[in-house]
Each structure stands twice: as C-alpha cells, then as structure tokens.
Write an enzyme that holds these catalytic residues in place. Structure first.
Site, PDB file in Angstrom:
ATOM      1  N   TRP A 148       3.122  -4.204  -6.099  1.00  0.00           N
ATOM      2  CA  TRP A 148       2.471  -3.080  -6.783  1.00  0.00           C
ATOM      3  C   TRP A 148       3.320  -2.572  -7.940  1.00  0.00           C
ATOM      4  O   TRP A 148       2.800  -2.201  -8.993  1.00  0.00           O
ATOM      5  CB  TRP A 148       2.216  -1.954  -5.785  1.00  0.00           C
ATOM      6  CG  TRP A 148       1.466  -0.784  -6.352  1.00  0.00           C
ATOM      7  CD1 TRP A 148       0.120  -0.609  -6.386  1.00  0.00           C
ATOM      8  CD2 TRP A 148       2.024   0.389  -6.979  1.00  0.00           C
ATOM      9  NE1 TRP A 148      -0.207   0.586  -6.989  1.00  0.00           N
ATOM     10  CE2 TRP A 148       0.947   1.216  -7.365  1.00  0.00           C
ATOM     11  CE3 TRP A 148       3.325   0.807  -7.247  1.00  0.00           C
ATOM     12  CZ2 TRP A 148       1.141   2.441  -8.003  1.00  0.00           C
ATOM     13  CZ3 TRP A 148       3.520   2.012  -7.887  1.00  0.00           C
ATOM     14  CH2 TRP A 148       2.430   2.819  -8.252  1.00  0.00           C
ATOM     15  N   HIS A 149       4.642  -2.584  -7.778  1.00  0.00           N
ATOM     16  CA  HIS A 149       5.527  -2.061  -8.816  1.00  0.00           C
ATOM     17  C   HIS A 149       5.701  -3.035  -9.977  1.00  0.00           C
ATOM     18  O   HIS A 149       6.062  -2.613 -11.081  1.00  0.00           O
ATOM     19  CB  HIS A 149       6.891  -1.724  -8.220  1.00  0.00           C
ATOM     20  CG  HIS A 149       6.915  -0.410  -7.498  1.00  0.00           C
ATOM     21  ND1 HIS A 149       6.590  -0.278  -6.159  1.00  0.00           N
ATOM     22  CD2 HIS A 149       7.212   0.840  -7.925  1.00  0.00           C
ATOM     23  CE1 HIS A 149       6.692   0.995  -5.804  1.00  0.00           C
ATOM     24  NE2 HIS A 149       7.063   1.693  -6.845  1.00  0.00           N
ATOM     25  N   GLY A 150       5.478  -4.311  -9.745  1.00  0.00           N
ATOM     26  CA  GLY A 150       5.612  -5.256 -10.843  1.00  0.00           C
ATOM     27  C   GLY A 150       5.436  -6.689 -10.392  1.00  0.00           C
ATOM     28  O   GLY A 150       5.728  -7.035  -9.245  1.00  0.00           O
TER      29      GLY A 150
END
Length: 217
Positions: A148-150
């Site tokens: 989700w963050h990258g």
C-alpha cells in the site's frame, strides 16, 4: 460521516482551536520536517561521501522528518475541519514512545491501522483460528501495508519486517514484558529506525549498504 450532514453553527472556540492546530501543523512541517529533510536528502543521495556517524544521524533525522511531515499534515486537516465544527479522529499519539511494535501501530497512522484490522485482519480470521493462523494473518496484513505504501521490494520488506517483529513479540510473550520499560522502548525505537531505512532507500542493496556502513563506520 454523520457530522457532515448535521447542522454546523459558527463557534469562536472551534475557529480558535482550528487555527492553533493548523499553526502547529505548519510549524512541524515547515520548520522541523523541512529542515530535517535537508540532511536526509544529502546523505541518502550521496552514500559514498559520508561516514557511519552521518548515516546514523540521517536515519534519526528521517524518523523526525517523516513523523513531523505526516503528523503535521494531519494537524492541518484536523484543524481545518474543526473550524467548521467537524471533529476528526486523531491519527498519531506519540508513536516513538511505544514499547513494542504492536503498540507503535496503535499510535502511528491510527485510522489506516484500523482499516487494515477491520477489512483484512478480521476477514482473514484474526486471532480466532489458532496461533499459527494468527501469525500468518499478521504477516499478510503488514505485507499488504508495505504494498500500500509503495510498489517496490523496499516497501514490501519494510512491511514484512514489521509483521515479523510483531510475531516475534508474541512468541517472546511475558519474558519480554518483564524487561525494564526503557529496554523495551530502546529495542522498539531501534527497530523502527532500522526499518525506516528500507522505507527510504531507493533499493534493498542501498539499504543494506547504509546499515552496514552505519555499523562499521
């Protein structure tokens, strides 16, 4: 959600609190985070030019930068909403004072953690299907958090590290809880900073090189 559809009347106290919260958020972002980011950028973009001490300082400053920038932005949002009579949930509660990784995630990005808990951890069975399945569910949740963050191996590894840390804390159990509070805090804070290296570095090899140089000088 219900607050958006209820009536809102002008309230001077709400405006005053909102402006104070916005001002505090801007201070955290512009004065603290942006200054810390200068050191972080210089070191992370020029690995060969610095020593282990500089790497350690850069990692610590990145922790400051990330928290102040992120929480400062949330302060601005909360303050702006409060000016219109809308009370939003807090998203950070002094996370770097946590004495375990599970406590850290109860204090860091609280609303996101709640979303992962409600829509991934619980549907997977949570802790209701035995210890092994619980550990697997935790790892899956933090794998998804990393993605989700990258989109990159560094983020995936960062997420898995946090999931693995929570599994190890559960396995350690009461023996860990018996340790002095400052020891538990120190272990937690050290781990958080080490994991941030993977979150910030451009690739896994760069993160490993930075960590190696930080230790060997």
């Amino acid at each position: 959600g219900k607050q958006l559809y209820s009536g809102h009347s002008f309230n001077l106290k709400n405006v005053e609190y909102g402006l104070q919260r916005i001002g505090w958020g801007l201070f955290k972002k512009v004065v603290i985070a942006d200054r810390a980011a200068v050191l972080v950028l210089n070191v992370f973009n020029n690995y060969e030019a610095y020593s282990g001490f500089h790497y350690i300082m850069a990692v610590l400053m990145y922790s400051v930068d990330l928290y102040m920038d992120f929480s400062g932005g949330i302060d601005i949002v909360i303050g702006a909403a409060q000016m219109f009579g809308i009370t939003m949930d807090e998203n950070f509660r002094q996370p770097y004072f946590s004495r375990s990784i599970s406590e850290f995630w109860r204090r860091w990005h609280i609303t996101l953690g709640r979303w992962f808990k409600n829509y991934i951890y619980f549907p997977l069975g949570g802790s209701r299907k035995g210890r092994g399945r619980t550990y697997l569910n935790i790892l899956v949740v933090y794998l998804v958090s990393g993605i989700w963050h990258g989109a990159g191996w560094t983020f995936i590894l960062w997420g898995l590290l946090h999931g693995l840390a929570q599994v190890l804390e559960r396995l350690w159990g009461k023996r860990r809880d018996a340790l002095p509070r400052w020891v538990r805090w120190a272990m937690t804070f050290l781990f958080i900073n080490l994991a941030w290296v993977f979150f910030r570095a451009p690739d896994v090899s760069s993160a490993l090189l930075l960590l190696k140089t930080a230790v060997t000088g």
